[in-house]
Design an enzyme around this catalytic site. Structure first.
Site, PDB file in Angstrom:
ATOM      1  N   ASP A  95      47.375  26.939  67.598  1.00 36.39           N
ATOM      2  CA  ASP A  95      48.553  26.085  67.481  1.00 36.39           C
ATOM      3  C   ASP A  95      49.098  25.835  68.881  1.00 36.39           C
ATOM      4  O   ASP A  95      48.663  26.430  69.855  1.00 36.39           O
ATOM      5  CB  ASP A  95      49.594  26.673  66.538  1.00 36.39           C
ATOM      6  N   ASP A 270      47.741  27.698  56.429  1.00 38.41           N
ATOM      7  CA  ASP A 270      47.776  28.952  57.170  1.00 38.41           C
ATOM      8  C   ASP A 270      49.136  29.589  57.002  1.00 38.41           C
ATOM      9  O   ASP A 270      50.126  28.902  56.719  1.00 38.41           O
ATOM     10  CB  ASP A 270      47.521  28.717  58.662  1.00 38.41           C
ATOM     11  N   CYS A 308      40.745  40.966  41.186  1.00 36.91           N
ATOM     12  CA  CYS A 308      40.393  40.789  42.593  1.00 36.91           C
ATOM     13  C   CYS A 308      39.093  41.509  42.930  1.00 36.91           C
ATOM     14  O   CYS A 308      38.835  42.621  42.441  1.00 36.91           O
ATOM     15  CB  CYS A 308      41.533  41.304  43.481  1.00 36.91           C
ATOM     16  N   CYS A 310      38.208  42.172  46.235  1.00 39.35           N
ATOM     17  CA  CYS A 310      38.278  42.591  47.633  1.00 39.35           C
ATOM     18  C   CYS A 310      37.863  44.048  47.792  1.00 39.35           C
ATOM     19  O   CYS A 310      37.793  44.816  46.825  1.00 39.35           O
ATOM     20  CB  CYS A 310      39.684  42.364  48.195  1.00 39.35           C
ATOM     21  N   CYS A 313      40.485  46.547  46.315  1.00 39.33           N
ATOM     22  CA  CYS A 313      40.522  46.650  44.854  1.00 39.33           C
ATOM     23  C   CYS A 313      39.249  47.279  44.285  1.00 39.33           C
ATOM     24  O   CYS A 313      39.287  47.905  43.219  1.00 39.33           O
ATOM     25  CB  CYS A 313      40.758  45.276  44.238  1.00 39.33           C
ATOM     26  N   HIS A 339      43.566  42.904  50.940  1.00 40.37           N
ATOM     27  CA  HIS A 339      43.772  42.359  49.589  1.00 40.37           C
ATOM     28  C   HIS A 339      44.512  41.024  49.626  1.00 40.37           C
ATOM     29  O   HIS A 339      44.099  40.054  48.965  1.00 40.37           O
ATOM     30  CB  HIS A 339      44.563  43.346  48.728  1.00 40.37           C
TER      31      HIS A 339
END
Length: 375
Positions: A95, A270, A308, A310, A313, A339
């Site tokens: 940015d 984002d 989930c 991930c 998890c 997560h």
């Protein structure tokens, strides 16, 4: 090495605003919509690059202002650019530093001039001056895949006169920045401003598009305005943006806001929210946001979210993560960050699949219903 390209794959059958696209970058090709994790200082807080990739990340953001101060753009250039410096093999976006700079400028009318912005370093109080040309020079040296124009992120609320003057100055800064841009392998995005005013958003979008940037961002949202105002800001801008260029909504990462953004033609999102929430013990679930510190999780041996996939998890329980955070262990924030980032990336994966199958609005309705019911 080349500039990014965007290909529109298809629109949702019942609404052409909803887009499935393809972002072709120097570091891979990715379908959109996407959520992009934020690594302000060339590092997504507490996570390693391989953990980001395991979450399904594509583009990762870093901050021009912060990297300008530490370690300096010349150091990163000597390292071979941002990707090599942070050892991330996916695409990167920097940015402009505008949001941070304007938050540091104390007297907006005095410190924000036509030439640039006067402000003090948040590190040592040193007086600094950032211009559109300087922002672009720094980003050219960082060598991210995508650089952003230097704009003023105006506050909310603000008078129409303030927003109008700010928006037109942002247009002049965009022109100056584009003229200074000097990296043939990097892409430059323009930013649409205009606050909550439809005609100013229209003017900003049309005039920014006339400058022919490689992509376009909707800026000045998620700065304290009500949700309906934010959604209108997005709609006012995207209707004037070209269909063959990517559209990026800056600083937005709430699960429902992502769905509303996609509904209005956004491809890229984002936000620092997933890691910021994690550091305070909060995590996303299909049934709303939850705080792991709640006593009811002390003996809860189920995953954070049973839908989930991930790392957290699949390997740990609420009881364990709660134990870590109450004990002050840094791995609590790491596991929750993994997560939360995966949750938002998985949401965009499901959105893409829903668009492919012409059921986006059914997916959106079901997601929001479950999410709000548990909040």
């Amino acid at each position: 090495m080349a500039k990014i390209k965007y290909e529109l794959i298809k629109n949702n059958k019942t609404d052409e605003n909803v887009r499935l696209g393809k972002l072709i970058t120097n570091h891979g090709t990715y379908e959109t919509p996407i959520f992009m994790p934020v690594g302000t200082l060339a590092n997504v807080k507490t996570l390693m690059p391989e953990e980001l990739k395991a979450c399904g990340s594509s583009v990762v953001l870093s901050n021009t202002y912060h990297l300008w101060l530490r370690p300096g753009q010349d150091v990163i250039k000597k390292a071979g650019g941002l990707n090599k410096f942070m050892n991330y093999d996916g695409p990167t976006l920097t940015d402009s530093g505008g949001f941070q700079v304007f938050s540091l400028a104390k007297n907006k009318e005095k410190d924000i001039t036509e030439e640039g912005v006067h402000f003090k370093s948040h590190i040592d109080g040193k007086k600094l001056f950032l211009t559109p040309e300087k922002s672009i020079e720094i980003q050219n040296k960082l060598d991210s895949d995508i650089a952003m124009s230097f704009d003023e992120c105006a506050p909310y609320p603000a008078s129409r006169t303030y927003i109008e003057n700010s928006m037109r100055r942002t247009l002049r800064w965009a022109k100056r920045g584009k003229e200074a841009f000097n990296n043939p392998n990097q892409s430059l995005f323009g930013i649409v401003q205009g606050g909550e005013f439809e005609d100013l958003r229209r003017e900003s979008a049309i005039k920014t598009v006339e400058m022919d940037f490689d992509g376009y961002s909707v800026g000045g949202t998620s700065v304290g305005e009500p949700k309906d105002v934010m959604y209108n800001m997005i709609s006012y801008a995207t209707k004037y943006l070209p269909k063959d260029k990517p559209r990026y909504l800056m600083g937005v990462g709430e699960p429902i806001d992502i769905l509303e953004g996609v509904s209005r033609g956004i491809d890229m999102f984002d936000c620092v929210l997933p890691t910021r929430l994690a550091r305070h013990g909060n995590f996303f679930t299909r049934h709303g946001r939850v705080n792991i510190k709640n006593a009811k999780f002390k003996e809860d041996f189920t995953p954070l979210d049973d839908t989930c996939d991930c790392y957290t998890c699949k390997n740990f329980t609420k009881a364990y993560v709660r134990h870590l955070i109450t004990a002050g262990e840094v791995n609590a924030g790491r596991l929750l960050s993994i997560h939360n980032i995966r949750f938002l990336i998985k949401e965009t994966e499901e959105i893409r699949q829903a668009i492919k199958e012409d059921r986006f609005y059914e997916y959106k309705k079901d997601f929001i219903s479950k999410y709000k019911k548990g909040s």
